[in-house]
Design a protein around this motif. Structure first.
Motif, PDB file in Angstrom:
ATOM      1  N   THR A  73      -1.680  21.925 -17.185  1.00 27.12           N
ATOM      2  CA  THR A  73      -2.314  21.520 -15.933  1.00 27.12           C
ATOM      3  C   THR A  73      -1.461  21.945 -14.752  1.00 27.12           C
ATOM      4  OG1 THR A  73      -3.298  19.633 -17.060  1.00 27.12           O
ATOM      5  CG2 THR A  73      -3.214  19.542 -14.644  1.00 27.12           C
ATOM      6  N   VAL A  74      -2.100  22.603 -13.789  1.00 24.50           N
ATOM      7  CA  VAL A  74      -1.442  23.033 -12.556  1.00 24.50           C
ATOM      8  C   VAL A  74      -1.720  22.026 -11.443  1.00 24.50           C
ATOM      9  CG1 VAL A  74      -1.361  24.858 -10.800  1.00 24.50           C
ATOM     10  CG2 VAL A  74      -1.617  25.455 -13.215  1.00 24.50           C
ATOM     11  N   GLU A  75      -2.967  21.584 -11.366  1.00 20.02           N
ATOM     12  CA  GLU A  75      -3.354  20.615 -10.332  1.00 20.02           C
ATOM     13  C   GLU A  75      -4.481  19.752 -10.869  1.00 20.02           C
ATOM     14  OE1 GLU A  75      -4.353  20.649  -5.609  1.00 20.02           O
ATOM     15  OE2 GLU A  75      -5.354  22.163  -6.826  1.00 20.02           O
ATOM     16  N   LEU A  76      -4.434  18.471 -10.526  1.00 18.05           N
ATOM     17  CA  LEU A  76      -5.461  17.535 -10.952  1.00 18.05           C
ATOM     18  C   LEU A  76      -5.812  16.661  -9.757  1.00 18.05           C
ATOM     19  CD1 LEU A  76      -5.499  15.700 -14.303  1.00 18.05           C
ATOM     20  CD2 LEU A  76      -5.938  14.417 -12.230  1.00 18.05           C
ATOM     21  N   LYS A  77      -7.058  16.721  -9.346  1.00 19.56           N
ATOM     22  CA  LYS A  77      -7.539  15.947  -8.195  1.00 19.56           C
ATOM     23  C   LYS A  77      -8.668  15.048  -8.662  1.00 19.56           C
ATOM     24  CE  LYS A  77      -8.930  15.237  -3.777  1.00 19.56           C
ATOM     25  NZ  LYS A  77      -9.535  13.932  -3.854  1.00 19.56           N
ATOM     26  N   ILE A  78      -8.506  13.744  -8.480  1.00 14.57           N
ATOM     27  CA  ILE A  78      -9.529  12.785  -8.902  1.00 14.57           C
ATOM     28  C   ILE A  78      -9.996  11.973  -7.702  1.00 14.57           C
ATOM     29  CG2 ILE A  78     -10.071  10.774 -10.340  1.00 14.57           C
ATOM     30  CD1 ILE A  78      -7.868  11.637 -12.239  1.00 14.57           C
ATOM     31  N   ASN A  79     -11.299  11.815  -7.600  1.00 13.52           N
ATOM     32  CA  ASN A  79     -11.890  10.862  -6.667  1.00 13.52           C
ATOM     33  C   ASN A  79     -12.459   9.716  -7.495  1.00 13.52           C
ATOM     34  OD1 ASN A  79     -11.494  12.155  -4.136  1.00 13.52           O
ATOM     35  ND2 ASN A  79     -13.100  13.593  -4.685  1.00 13.52           N
ATOM     36  N   TYR A  80     -11.938   8.531  -7.272  1.00 15.61           N
ATOM     37  CA  TYR A  80     -12.460   7.330  -7.935  1.00 15.61           C
ATOM     38  C   TYR A  80     -13.604   6.819  -7.063  1.00 15.61           C
ATOM     39  CZ  TYR A  80      -8.233   7.610 -10.723  1.00 15.61           C
ATOM     40  OH  TYR A  80      -7.245   8.036 -11.582  1.00 15.61           O
ATOM     41  N   LEU A  81     -14.789   6.717  -7.635  1.00 11.94           N
ATOM     42  CA  LEU A  81     -16.000   6.457  -6.855  1.00 11.94           C
ATOM     43  C   LEU A  81     -16.528   5.033  -6.966  1.00 11.94           C
ATOM     44  CD1 LEU A  81     -17.799   9.767  -7.845  1.00 11.94           C
ATOM     45  CD2 LEU A  81     -16.450   9.325  -5.775  1.00 11.94           C
ATOM     46  N   ASN A  82     -16.405   4.453  -8.142  1.00  9.79           N
ATOM     47  CA  ASN A  82     -16.929   3.106  -8.394  1.00  9.79           C
ATOM     48  C   ASN A  82     -16.000   2.390  -9.364  1.00  9.79           C
ATOM     49  OD1 ASN A  82     -19.645   2.997  -7.072  1.00  9.79           O
ATOM     50  ND2 ASN A  82     -19.990   4.795  -8.364  1.00  9.79           N
ATOM     51  N   PRO A  83     -16.004   1.047  -9.342  1.00  7.73           N
ATOM     52  CA  PRO A  83     -15.225   0.323 -10.341  1.00  7.73           C
ATOM     53  C   PRO A  83     -15.703   0.708 -11.746  1.00  7.73           C
ATOM     54  CG  PRO A  83     -15.995  -1.170  -8.629  1.00  7.73           C
ATOM     55  CD  PRO A  83     -16.690   0.147  -8.412  1.00  7.73           C
TER      56      PRO A  83
ATOM     57  N   LYS B  43     -16.808  13.912 -19.143  1.00  7.95           N
ATOM     58  CA  LYS B  43     -17.653  15.082 -19.365  1.00  7.95           C
ATOM     59  C   LYS B  43     -17.067  16.250 -18.584  1.00  7.95           C
ATOM     60  CE  LYS B  43     -21.672  12.042 -19.685  1.00  7.95           C
ATOM     61  NZ  LYS B  43     -23.060  11.813 -19.257  1.00  7.95           N
ATOM     62  N   ALA B  44     -16.409  17.154 -19.304  1.00 11.17           N
ATOM     63  CA  ALA B  44     -15.706  18.274 -18.672  1.00 11.17           C
ATOM     64  C   ALA B  44     -16.517  19.557 -18.807  1.00 11.17           C
ATOM     65  CB  ALA B  44     -14.336  18.450 -19.314  1.00 11.17           C
ATOM     66  N   GLU B  45     -16.549  20.319 -17.706  1.00 14.33           N
ATOM     67  CA  GLU B  45     -17.272  21.597 -17.691  1.00 14.33           C
ATOM     68  C   GLU B  45     -16.457  22.640 -16.933  1.00 14.33           C
ATOM     69  OE1 GLU B  45     -21.469  23.530 -16.100  1.00 14.33           O
ATOM     70  OE2 GLU B  45     -20.908  21.508 -15.465  1.00 14.33           O
ATOM     71  N   VAL B  46     -16.201  23.772 -17.585  1.00 15.52           N
ATOM     72  CA  VAL B  46     -15.495  24.868 -16.927  1.00 15.52           C
ATOM     73  C   VAL B  46     -16.426  25.470 -15.879  1.00 15.52           C
ATOM     74  CG1 VAL B  46     -14.429  27.134 -17.232  1.00 15.52           C
ATOM     75  CG2 VAL B  46     -14.096  25.362 -18.962  1.00 15.52           C
TER      76      VAL B  46
ATOM     77  N   VAL C  24     -11.891  23.365 -13.871  1.00 14.28           N
ATOM     78  CA  VAL C  24     -12.781  22.499 -14.635  1.00 14.28           C
ATOM     79  C   VAL C  24     -13.189  21.313 -13.768  1.00 14.28           C
ATOM     80  CG1 VAL C  24     -13.022  21.090 -16.725  1.00 14.28           C
ATOM     81  CG2 VAL C  24     -11.604  23.160 -16.769  1.00 14.28           C
ATOM     82  N   ARG C  25     -14.498  21.035 -13.769  1.00 12.83           N
ATOM     83  CA  ARG C  25     -15.007  19.819 -13.114  1.00 12.83           C
ATOM     84  C   ARG C  25     -15.227  18.796 -14.219  1.00 12.83           C
ATOM     85  NH1 ARG C  25     -19.694  21.441 -10.513  1.00 12.83           N
ATOM     86  NH2 ARG C  25     -20.679  21.371 -12.542  1.00 12.83           N
ATOM     87  N   THR C  26     -14.677  17.616 -14.033  1.00 12.31           N
ATOM     88  CA  THR C  26     -14.857  16.551 -15.015  1.00 12.31           C
ATOM     89  C   THR C  26     -15.367  15.307 -14.321  1.00 12.31           C
ATOM     90  OG1 THR C  26     -13.074  17.423 -16.386  1.00 12.31           O
ATOM     91  CG2 THR C  26     -13.727  15.156 -16.787  1.00 12.31           C
ATOM     92  N   ASP C  27     -16.467  14.788 -14.835  1.00 13.10           N
ATOM     93  CA  ASP C  27     -17.007  13.517 -14.376  1.00 13.10           C
ATOM     94  C   ASP C  27     -16.733  12.476 -15.440  1.00 13.10           C
ATOM     95  OD1 ASP C  27     -18.063  14.553 -12.007  1.00 13.10           O
ATOM     96  OD2 ASP C  27     -19.993  15.014 -12.933  1.00 13.10           O
ATOM     97  N   VAL C  28     -16.401  11.275 -14.994  1.00 18.62           N
ATOM     98  CA  VAL C  28     -16.186  10.163 -15.911  1.00 18.62           C
ATOM     99  C   VAL C  28     -17.210   9.089 -15.578  1.00 18.62           C
ATOM    100  CG1 VAL C  28     -14.575   8.418 -16.780  1.00 18.62           C
ATOM    101  CG2 VAL C  28     -13.729  10.693 -16.101  1.00 18.62           C
ATOM    102  N   VAL C  29     -17.922   8.660 -16.612  1.00 17.38           N
ATOM    103  CA  VAL C  29     -18.905   7.595 -16.442  1.00 17.38           C
ATOM    104  C   VAL C  29     -18.482   6.395 -17.271  1.00 17.38           C
ATOM    105  CG1 VAL C  29     -20.820   9.179 -15.959  1.00 17.38           C
ATOM    106  CG2 VAL C  29     -20.428   8.417 -18.305  1.00 17.38           C
ATOM    107  N   SER C  30     -18.804   5.211 -16.754  1.00 15.31           N
ATOM    108  CA  SER C  30     -18.656   4.002 -17.560  1.00 15.31           C
ATOM    109  C   SER C  30     -20.047   3.638 -18.059  1.00 15.31           C
ATOM    110  CB  SER C  30     -18.045   2.853 -16.750  1.00 15.31           C
ATOM    111  OG  SER C  30     -18.905   2.476 -15.694  1.00 15.31           O
TER     112      SER C  30
ATOM    113  N   THR D  60     -14.879  11.579 -10.315  1.00 18.20           N
ATOM    114  CA  THR D  60     -15.146  13.007 -10.437  1.00 18.20           C
ATOM    115  C   THR D  60     -13.851  13.731 -10.109  1.00 18.20           C
ATOM    116  OG1 THR D  60     -16.684  14.791  -9.885  1.00 18.20           O
ATOM    117  CG2 THR D  60     -15.985  13.366  -8.062  1.00 18.20           C
ATOM    118  N   SER D  61     -13.677  14.896 -10.709  1.00 17.38           N
ATOM    119  CA  SER D  61     -12.389  15.568 -10.534  1.00 17.38           C
ATOM    120  C   SER D  61     -12.540  17.078 -10.596  1.00 17.38           C
ATOM    121  CB  SER D  61     -11.416  15.119 -11.620  1.00 17.38           C
ATOM    122  OG  SER D  61     -11.871  15.590 -12.874  1.00 17.38           O
TER     123      SER D  61
END
Length: 147
Positions: A80-90, A99-102, A112-118, A129-130
């Motif tokens: 990993t060179v850089e990792l940027k995450i925006n936390y959007l909801n609890p 869910k990662a997608e190149v 890579v864009r990765t979204d995390v869902v609960s 989202t990142s």
């Protein structure tokens, strides 16, 4: 999709100590797409009852690396060179899915864009989202571990 590469990646995922701790399930969705699912465990939770941001960040980092690795030669791996995450909801719920997608596969760098869902009551909520920049490295020692 290269089945030998799939097998290599999934075996690598299963060797990952952190993913064992998380009791994570990983799967290759398609070339350049990887998902990780984890069920709620007490060490992943904040006192307020939501998943901790460090759990989300770990899922982002690992899923992004495997998504990128799924479309590269067997002797390559990523750092990993850089990792940027925006936390959007609890992050409330019983499980998380990363869910990662190149979105850009370059010669040296992949994005890579990765979204995390609960998931709570069978309903997904986007919690983060990142964008992750990864550098492709070559395995010159013929080691089997990718991660």
């Amino acid at each position: 999709m290269d089945t030998a590469r799939n097998k290599q990646l999934l075996q690598s995922f299963e060797r990952s100590g952190i993913m064992k701790l998380f009791r994570a399930e990983g799967r290759i969705i398609s070339d350049g797409n990887f998902e990780i699912t984890v069920l709620k465990q007490s060490f992943m939770m904040r006192p307020a009852g939501m998943f901790n941001g460090s759990t989300i960040a770990t899922l982002v980092d690992v899923s992004s690396g495997y998504a990128a690795a799924s479309i590269t030669p067997p002797n390559s791996y990523f750092t990993t060179v850089e990792l940027k995450i925006n936390y959007l909801n609890p992050a409330l719920g019983d499980k998380l899915i990363a869910k990662a997608e190149v979105i850009k596969n370059g010669k040296r760098l992949s994005i890579v864009r990765t979204d995390v869902v609960s998931v709570q009551n069978n309903r997904e909520t986007l919690v983060a989202t990142s964008l992750v920049t990864l550098m492709q490295l070559q395995n010159t020692n013929n080691e089997t571990q990718i991660d």
